[in-house]
Design a protein around this motif. Structure first.
Motif, PDB file in Angstrom:
ATOM      1  N   UNK A  94       0.829  -1.209   0.000  1.00 13.75           N
ATOM      2  CA  UNK A  94       0.000   0.000   0.000  1.00 13.75           C
ATOM      3  C   UNK A  94       0.865   1.262   0.000  1.00 13.75           C
ATOM      4  N   UNK A  95       1.985   1.237   0.731  1.00  5.65           N
ATOM      5  CA  UNK A  95       2.896   2.384   0.739  1.00  5.65           C
ATOM      6  C   UNK A  95       3.651   2.517  -0.581  1.00  5.65           C
ATOM      7  N   UNK A  96       3.864   1.389  -1.230  1.00  2.98           N
ATOM      8  CA  UNK A  96       4.616   1.382  -2.498  1.00  2.98           C
ATOM      9  C   UNK A  96       3.743   1.851  -3.665  1.00  2.98           C
ATOM     10  N   UNK A  97       2.560   1.267  -3.821  1.00  6.33           N
ATOM     11  CA  UNK A  97       1.693   1.598  -4.968  1.00  6.33           C
ATOM     12  C   UNK A  97       0.792   2.805  -4.701  1.00  6.33           C
ATOM     13  N   UNK A  98       0.577   3.161  -3.437  1.00  6.04           N
ATOM     14  CA  UNK A  98      -0.186   4.338  -3.028  1.00  6.04           C
ATOM     15  C   UNK A  98      -1.535   4.443  -3.761  1.00  6.04           C
ATOM     16  N   UNK A  99      -2.442   3.494  -3.534  1.00  9.16           N
ATOM     17  CA  UNK A  99      -3.736   3.497  -4.233  1.00  9.16           C
ATOM     18  C   UNK A  99      -4.646   4.661  -3.832  1.00  9.16           C
ATOM     19  N   UNK A 100      -4.378   5.319  -2.692  1.00  6.12           N
ATOM     20  CA  UNK A 100      -5.248   6.403  -2.233  1.00  6.12           C
ATOM     21  C   UNK A 100      -4.957   7.750  -2.859  1.00  6.12           C
ATOM     22  N   UNK A 101      -3.811   7.884  -3.531  1.00  3.11           N
ATOM     23  CA  UNK A 101      -3.464   9.174  -4.139  1.00  3.11           C
ATOM     24  C   UNK A 101      -4.387   9.484  -5.309  1.00  3.11           C
ATOM     25  N   UNK A 220      -7.963   1.362  -8.539  1.00  4.28           N
ATOM     26  CA  UNK A 220      -6.567   1.181  -8.132  1.00  4.28           C
ATOM     27  C   UNK A 220      -6.479   0.435  -6.810  1.00  4.28           C
ATOM     28  N   UNK A 221      -7.383   0.781  -5.881  1.00  2.00           N
ATOM     29  CA  UNK A 221      -7.406   0.056  -4.598  1.00  2.00           C
ATOM     30  C   UNK A 221      -7.761  -1.407  -4.820  1.00  2.00           C
ATOM     31  N   UNK A 313      -4.124   2.221   5.302  1.00  2.00           N
ATOM     32  CA  UNK A 313      -3.135   3.052   4.609  1.00  2.00           C
ATOM     33  C   UNK A 313      -3.797   3.811   3.454  1.00  2.00           C
ATOM     34  N   UNK A 314      -4.722   3.169   2.752  1.00  4.98           N
ATOM     35  CA  UNK A 314      -5.455   3.813   1.647  1.00  4.98           C
ATOM     36  C   UNK A 314      -6.168   5.067   2.137  1.00  4.98           C
ATOM     37  N   UNK A 318      -5.710   9.021   1.118  1.00  5.96           N
ATOM     38  CA  UNK A 318      -6.830   9.807   0.600  1.00  5.96           C
ATOM     39  C   UNK A 318      -6.938  11.143   1.339  1.00  5.96           C
ATOM     40  N   UNK A 319      -6.781  11.104   2.664  1.00  2.00           N
ATOM     41  CA  UNK A 319      -6.926  12.307   3.479  1.00  2.00           C
ATOM     42  C   UNK A 319      -5.589  13.019   3.732  1.00  2.00           C
ATOM     43  N   UNK A 320      -4.553  12.594   2.957  1.00  2.00           N
ATOM     44  CA  UNK A 320      -3.225  13.240   3.021  1.00  2.00           C
ATOM     45  C   UNK A 320      -2.653  13.229   4.441  1.00  2.00           C
ATOM     46  N   UNK A 321      -2.817  12.097   5.112  1.00  2.00           N
ATOM     47  CA  UNK A 321      -2.251  11.921   6.452  1.00  2.00           C
ATOM     48  C   UNK A 321      -0.933  11.156   6.316  1.00  2.00           C
TER      49      UNK A 321
END
Length: 426
Positions: A94-101, A220-221, A313-314, A318-321
């Motif tokens: 999740x940190x690598x592919x960053x589906x929430x961006x 993406x998620x 992590x997603x 999404x909320x830029x945390x």
């Protein structure tokens, strides 16, 4: 034609029809949920007695109570290690592919707000001490009536120990239980005729109610979760089984009918008795199967664990945390506990996720609304991964305990290949 009599083929056709009906006739498909519910209820009807009989007969056949404790201890240690690996993999990917961006948040309103509020309140109110106390039934009959797997497991263990201590005097009762076990598996055989109907109803309802378009914003998620579970199965579980020279691919082919039923019904519980029977046929001793599989359905939820870590992590992305390493380690620690309770809580996935977000207090719980549309679609991946994870766990413990019959395994795999060739001839 032999192909038409093949359960795998019929379930696959039913799932395909379910997708088509759900897509082209959504209003009709949304009303087909009772078909899936009926099949799952029929399976649940026999789960508790089959678990009880399997565990009691397994312990009585094992004889040595120290061995019972050893097998249980190894199983729990395996569950903790492997689910922790699943958690870490979920966080890393999740940190690598960053589906929430890039996902746009919308105001949580209407039914979504109401649903999220309900899950958040339940998450805040989760008392894990109470959950562990709940494992021991205050009323054994009630545990059977309500299908509380963990409570039935505890009662069965105690009953098996009590029966074993009777020695030869308990033999007539053991013979009776052997006959009852065959009766319930015969009932299961009759119920499985309706498996295609259950898979059809479950899949049609899912597509009809939620629609394929709900997948687009969170594609993406979805892709990231499915990819992670694929890697977990074919890398982690594959390496575990290869250590004992067991082919993961052969095992997956052997349980393909169960995988398809889980795909159609979105419930790994729908095949619990079936997978226990299959694992015995695959060479695992009844005693190991009886202890590991029911416990695994509550403590070895690899798919659920991966999903929970990635969803957390997603939502942070999404909320830029920006989570610190310490906060991510805290998430791992919390999920190591909360994910074990997932099977014992109604609406488990969302409640556990809500309790995790509430505990870390840096990600808005309202973000759960983003997951409402796709949760049902990801539940299939979670359930299938849970099923395969518990299959691998049983095979591992059976081999570790030298309770694995390699000849039976070879016969089962060889027969499977012969049956497949016979089907292709028609």
């Amino acid at each position: 034609m032999k192909l038409l009599n093949n359960l795998t083929f019929r379930v696959l056709v039913a799932i395909t029809l379910g997708v088509l009906i759900g897509h082209f006739f959504p209003e009709t498909a949304a009303k087909l949920k009772p078909l899936g519910d009926l099949f799952i209820n029929l399976i649940k009807m026999v789960i508790a007695p089959i678990i009880f009989l399997t565990i009691v007969l397994g312990i009585s056949n094992m004889g040595d109570l120290k061995k019972v404790g050893r097998v249980g201890g190894k199983a729990l240690l395996y569950f903790e290690v492997v689910t922790t690996i699943a958690l870490i993999i979920g966080l890393v990917v999740a940190n690598w592919l960053r589906p929430g961006e890039g996902v746009q948040t919308t105001a949580v309103a209407g039914g979504a707000a109401e649903t999220v509020s309900k899950y958040a309140e339940q998450g805040k109110g989760m008392d894990w001490l109470e959950f562990f106390l709940h494992i021991v039934p205050s009323n054994a009959v009630k545990a059977f009536a309500e299908g509380e797997i963990l409570q039935v497991l505890v009662f069965s263990l105690l009953f098996g120990v009590g029966l074993t201590r009777m020695g030869e005097r308990g033999y007539p009762l053991i013979q009776t239980f052997e006959r009852l076990s065959k009766v319930f598996f015969n009932i299961l055989g009759v119920v499985m005729v309706l498996a295609p109907l259950g898979a059809f109803g479950g899949m049609a309802f899912t597509i009809g109610k939620y629609g394929l378009t709900t997948l687009v914003p969170l594609a993406k998620l979805m892709g990231t979760v499915y990819l992670t579970m694929f890697l977990f199965i074919f890398v982690v579980l594959n390496l575990i089984l290869r250590y004992y020279k067991i082919s993961l691919w052969a095992v997956l082919k052997y349980i393909k009918e169960e995988i398809l039923i889980v795909l159609g019904t979105s419930s790994s519980e729908s095949v619990l008795p079936l997978i226990m029977d299959k694992l015995e046929s695959l060479g695992c001793s009844r005693s190991v199967v009886g202890l590991v599989v029911p416990a695994g359905y509550s403590f070895n939820l690899d798919g659920t664990t991966i999903y929970l870590s990635m969803a957390t992590i997603f939502l942070a992305q999404v909320f830029h945390v920006d989570l610190t390493l310490g906060q991510e380690l805290t998430i791992i620690g919390i999920l190591m506990v909360t994910s074990k309770g997932a099977a014992g809580v109604t609406g488990s996935g969302f409640i556990v996720l809500a309790s995790t977000l509430t505990a870390i207090r840096v990600i808005p719980v309202e973000g759960l609304a983003l997951l409402l549309g796709v949760d049902r679609f990801m539940s299939e991946a979670r359930s299938i991964t849970n099923l395969i994870g518990n299959t691998a766990a049983t095979l591992f413990v059976a081999n570790n305990e030298r309770e694995f019959d390699r000849r039976r395994y070879n016969r089962a795999i060889g027969k499977l290949e012969q049956d497949e060739l016979a089907n292709y001839e028609y």
